[in-house]
Design a protein around this motif. Structure first.
Motif, PDB file in Angstrom:
ATOM      1  N   GLN A 147       0.864  -1.185   0.000  1.00 45.03           N
ATOM      2  CA  GLN A 147       0.000   0.000   0.000  1.00 45.03           C
ATOM      3  C   GLN A 147       0.899   1.233   0.000  1.00 45.03           C
ATOM      4  N   PRO A 148       0.956   1.966  -1.131  1.00 45.35           N
ATOM      5  CA  PRO A 148       1.856   3.121  -1.219  1.00 45.35           C
ATOM      6  C   PRO A 148       1.510   4.201  -0.201  1.00 45.35           C
ATOM      7  N   HIS A 149       2.547   4.852   0.327  1.00 47.28           N
ATOM      8  CA  HIS A 149       2.346   5.990   1.217  1.00 47.28           C
ATOM      9  C   HIS A 149       1.762   7.166   0.441  1.00 47.28           C
ATOM     10  N   LYS A 150       1.226   8.129   1.145  1.00 48.06           N
ATOM     11  CA  LYS A 150       0.526   9.242   0.507  1.00 48.06           C
ATOM     12  C   LYS A 150       1.437  10.089  -0.374  1.00 48.06           C
ATOM     13  N   GLU A 151       2.745  10.045  -0.144  1.00 54.58           N
ATOM     14  CA  GLU A 151       3.674  10.825  -0.960  1.00 54.58           C
ATOM     15  C   GLU A 151       4.176  10.047  -2.177  1.00 54.58           C
ATOM     16  N   MET A 152       3.535   8.903  -2.454  1.00 54.13           N
ATOM     17  CA  MET A 152       3.926   8.075  -3.597  1.00 54.13           C
ATOM     18  C   MET A 152       2.788   7.973  -4.611  1.00 54.13           C
ATOM     19  N   ASN A 153       3.116   8.111  -5.899  1.00 48.65           N
ATOM     20  CA  ASN A 153       2.158   7.881  -6.974  1.00 48.65           C
ATOM     21  C   ASN A 153       2.174   6.399  -7.323  1.00 48.65           C
ATOM     22  N   ILE A 154       1.035   5.766  -7.289  1.00 47.86           N
ATOM     23  CA  ILE A 154       0.973   4.314  -7.448  1.00 47.86           C
ATOM     24  C   ILE A 154       1.414   3.859  -8.837  1.00 47.86           C
ATOM     25  N   ASN A 155       1.115   4.647  -9.878  1.00 50.06           N
ATOM     26  CA  ASN A 155       1.536   4.278 -11.228  1.00 50.06           C
ATOM     27  C   ASN A 155       3.046   4.397 -11.378  1.00 50.06           C
ATOM     28  N   PHE A 156       3.613   5.462 -10.854  1.00 49.84           N
ATOM     29  CA  PHE A 156       5.067   5.624 -10.905  1.00 49.84           C
ATOM     30  C   PHE A 156       5.752   4.478 -10.177  1.00 49.84           C
ATOM     31  N   LEU A 157       5.311   4.186  -8.961  1.00 47.07           N
ATOM     32  CA  LEU A 157       5.971   3.160  -8.157  1.00 47.07           C
ATOM     33  C   LEU A 157       5.831   1.777  -8.777  1.00 47.07           C
ATOM     34  N   SER A 158       4.659   1.492  -9.325  1.00 44.72           N
ATOM     35  CA  SER A 158       4.455   0.202  -9.973  1.00 44.72           C
ATOM     36  C   SER A 158       5.432  -0.003 -11.124  1.00 44.72           C
ATOM     37  N   GLU A 159       5.625   1.035 -11.954  1.00 44.61           N
ATOM     38  CA  GLU A 159       6.544   0.912 -13.077  1.00 44.61           C
ATOM     39  C   GLU A 159       7.999   0.892 -12.621  1.00 44.61           C
ATOM     40  N   ALA A 160       8.314   1.632 -11.556  1.00 43.54           N
ATOM     41  CA  ALA A 160       9.666   1.585 -11.018  1.00 43.54           C
ATOM     42  C   ALA A 160      10.010   0.173 -10.541  1.00 43.54           C
ATOM     43  N   LEU A 161       9.044  -0.485  -9.883  1.00 44.41           N
ATOM     44  CA  LEU A 161       9.258  -1.858  -9.423  1.00 44.41           C
ATOM     45  C   LEU A 161       9.307  -2.838 -10.584  1.00 44.41           C
ATOM     46  N   GLU A 162       8.532  -2.569 -11.619  1.00 39.86           N
ATOM     47  CA  GLU A 162       8.469  -3.485 -12.763  1.00 39.86           C
ATOM     48  C   GLU A 162       9.795  -3.557 -13.516  1.00 39.86           C
ATOM     49  N   ARG A 163      10.580  -2.487 -13.550  1.00 35.40           N
ATOM     50  CA  ARG A 163      11.784  -2.477 -14.365  1.00 35.40           C
ATOM     51  C   ARG A 163      13.023  -2.964 -13.599  1.00 35.40           C
ATOM     52  N   ILE A 164      12.863  -3.426 -12.361  1.00 36.93           N
ATOM     53  CA  ILE A 164      13.994  -3.906 -11.563  1.00 36.93           C
ATOM     54  C   ILE A 164      14.400  -5.312 -11.999  1.00 36.93           C
ATOM     55  N   ASN A 165      15.690  -5.580 -11.984  1.00 38.54           N
ATOM     56  CA  ASN A 165      16.212  -6.928 -12.216  1.00 38.54           C
ATOM     57  C   ASN A 165      16.176  -7.675 -10.889  1.00 38.54           C
ATOM     58  N   TYR A 166      15.210  -8.576 -10.742  1.00 42.20           N
ATOM     59  CA  TYR A 166      15.019  -9.240  -9.458  1.00 42.20           C
ATOM     60  C   TYR A 166      15.933 -10.440  -9.252  1.00 42.20           C
ATOM     61  N   ALA A 167      16.757 -10.746 -10.214  1.00 42.14           N
ATOM     62  CA  ALA A 167      17.710 -11.841 -10.038  1.00 42.14           C
ATOM     63  C   ALA A 167      18.621 -11.564  -8.846  1.00 42.14           C
ATOM     64  N   ILE A 168      18.952 -10.291  -8.619  1.00 46.26           N
ATOM     65  CA  ILE A 168      19.857  -9.962  -7.520  1.00 46.26           C
ATOM     66  C   ILE A 168      19.166 -10.033  -6.161  1.00 46.26           C
ATOM     67  N   TYR A 169      17.829 -10.099  -6.161  1.00 55.42           N
ATOM     68  CA  TYR A 169      17.077 -10.190  -4.914  1.00 55.42           C
ATOM     69  C   TYR A 169      16.524 -11.596  -4.674  1.00 55.42           C
ATOM     70  N   ASN A 170      16.748 -12.493  -5.587  1.00 56.13           N
ATOM     71  CA  ASN A 170      16.192 -13.836  -5.510  1.00 56.13           C
ATOM     72  C   ASN A 170      16.800 -14.619  -4.347  1.00 56.13           C
ATOM     73  N   THR A 171      15.931 -15.159  -3.495  1.00 61.65           N
ATOM     74  CA  THR A 171      16.392 -15.971  -2.371  1.00 61.65           C
ATOM     75  C   THR A 171      16.019 -17.439  -2.535  1.00 61.65           C
ATOM     76  N   GLY A 172      15.372 -17.795  -3.649  1.00 63.20           N
ATOM     77  CA  GLY A 172      14.973 -19.173  -3.870  1.00 63.20           C
ATOM     78  C   GLY A 172      16.105 -20.009  -4.433  1.00 63.20           C
ATOM     79  N   THR A 173      15.951 -21.325  -4.355  1.00 64.51           N
ATOM     80  CA  THR A 173      16.935 -22.247  -4.923  1.00 64.51           C
ATOM     81  C   THR A 173      16.322 -22.956  -6.128  1.00 64.51           C
ATOM     82  N   THR A 174      15.414 -23.883  -5.881  1.00 65.98           N
ATOM     83  CA  THR A 174      14.753 -24.558  -7.002  1.00 65.98           C
ATOM     84  C   THR A 174      13.705 -23.669  -7.660  1.00 65.98           C
ATOM     85  N   MET A 175      13.076 -22.788  -6.879  1.00 68.85           N
ATOM     86  CA  MET A 175      12.067 -21.874  -7.400  1.00 68.85           C
ATOM     87  C   MET A 175      12.408 -20.448  -6.974  1.00 68.85           C
ATOM     88  N   PRO A 176      12.445 -19.498  -7.929  1.00 64.62           N
ATOM     89  CA  PRO A 176      12.734 -18.105  -7.574  1.00 64.62           C
ATOM     90  C   PRO A 176      11.754 -17.580  -6.522  1.00 64.62           C
TER      91      PRO A 176
END
Length: 222
Positions: A147-176
């Protein structure tokens, strides 16, 4: 680039040029949502994006996801497919990749960003990892509820999160997998709310037009 007489912008090979016309004639060539969003310089790692609306200056703020949203994962509840049968089926039931069913009840009511928690798509990226869910919904335990804070635009934040390379945040082994502890520390560059609103509205128009044109293309093949 193709000449247009009535357009708010051109999008071609990653270029975004703001003009002063109606949004009714946006042209996107043959590109799809992912190629357009991936090339938008709004979300480059630099604190001063190379492509920007001219009225904004100064550096963006470097922050983390937990400073931008509330995690509501504790309210999620999975329901087995056999238990999702109902009469009205009014409310979307979300999983890691979007709506997977409709049910008679809801546990959330508002505007949220859902971020996939697990699944091959976190790495493969065949479809969105971060997406907006509005209204009365139910979410299982395969998507983080943000749930975005009031100082965040939900469309901006959604697209910012969408363009991240999540391989560097992956903690899974057999399944990401993206666990909540890691997601809280995701690094983001964020401008003022007024600039977020401008970018978020632009990207909303892009996605709406792309969805419309993709729908028209599918009809052509039927």
């Amino acid at each position: 680039m193709r000449e247009q007489k009535s357009s708010i912008l051109y999008v071609d090979s990653g270029s975004v040029l703001p003009l002063k016309r109606s949004a009714d004639s946006l042209w996107f060539g043959e590109q799809n949502t992912f190629s357009i969003i991936a090339h938008l310089s709004f979300f480059k790692s630099s604190m001063s994006p190379s492509i920007r609306f001219p009225e904004f200056t100064g550096e963006w703020k470097n922050t983390t996801l937990e400073e931008c949203v509330d995690f509501l994962d504790g309210q999620r509840k999975p329901i087995k497919s056999d238990d999702r049968k109902g009469e009205k089926r009014l409310y979307p039931y979300y999983g890691a990749s979007g709506i997977i069913d409709y049910i008679d009840e809801y546990i959330f009511d508002g505007d949220y960003i859902l971020l996939s928690e697990d699944g091959a798509n976190i790495i493969d990226r065949n479809y969105r990892v971060a997406f907006i869910a509005n209204g009365k919904i139910w979410v299982n335990n395969h998507a983080h509820v943000l749930q975005p804070h009031k100082e965040m635009n939900i469309n901006f934040l959604s697209e910012a999160l969408e363009r991240i390379n999540y391989a560097i945040y992956n903690t899974g082994t057999t399944m990401p997998k993206l666990n909540q502890e890691i997601c809280r520390k995701i690094n983001l560059n964020v401008p003022s709310l007024s600039e977020q609103n401008k970018i978020g509205n632009l990207l909303y128009l892009l996605n709406e037009r792309i969805a419309t044109q993709n729908g028209l293309k599918r009809q052509d093949y039927l």
